[in-house]
Design a protein around this motif. Sequence first.
Motif, short mmCIF file in Angstrom:
data_model
loop_
_atom_site.label_atom_id
_atom_site.label_comp_id
_atom_site.label_asym_id
_atom_site.label_seq_id
_atom_site.Cartn_x
_atom_site.Cartn_y
_atom_site.Cartn_z
N TYR A 39 8.16 -4.40 0.21
CA TYR A 39 7.89 -3.52 1.35
C TYR A 39 6.45 -3.64 1.79
N SER A 40 5.54 -3.77 0.84
CA SER A 40 4.12 -3.94 1.20
C SER A 40 3.92 -5.24 1.97
N THR A 94 6.36 5.62 5.94
CA THR A 94 5.91 4.71 4.88
C THR A 94 5.76 5.45 3.56
N LEU A 102 5.28 -4.77 5.44
CA LEU A 102 4.34 -3.99 6.28
C LEU A 102 3.17 -4.85 6.73
#
Length: 86
Positions: free
Chosen positions: A79-80, A4, A83
């Motif tokens: 991407y956050s 990450t 996730l």
Amino acid sequence: MIKTILIYLAIFLFSIGPLLLAISAGAVGKWLGCRVDEGNAHPCNCFGRDIGGLLYACFVMGWLTLLTGPVGVLLAIGYSVWLGWG
């Protein structure tokens, strides 16, 4: 966890890469005593070779940050979110 961090680092470097290139070209030009600007390529000798065109191209590349910056922010947000869902 490390994966990450590396992905966020890659997004960050993608976003500011052109800006770092422009700053580096300006610093090298200043170090060599050459004029570097967006207007034109000026002659600049380094070890007997003219690198004025290269410095000009790298310096103008800084304008690409206007595109890569917002794209990098969108990638980081995406991407956050990815996730958070996974």
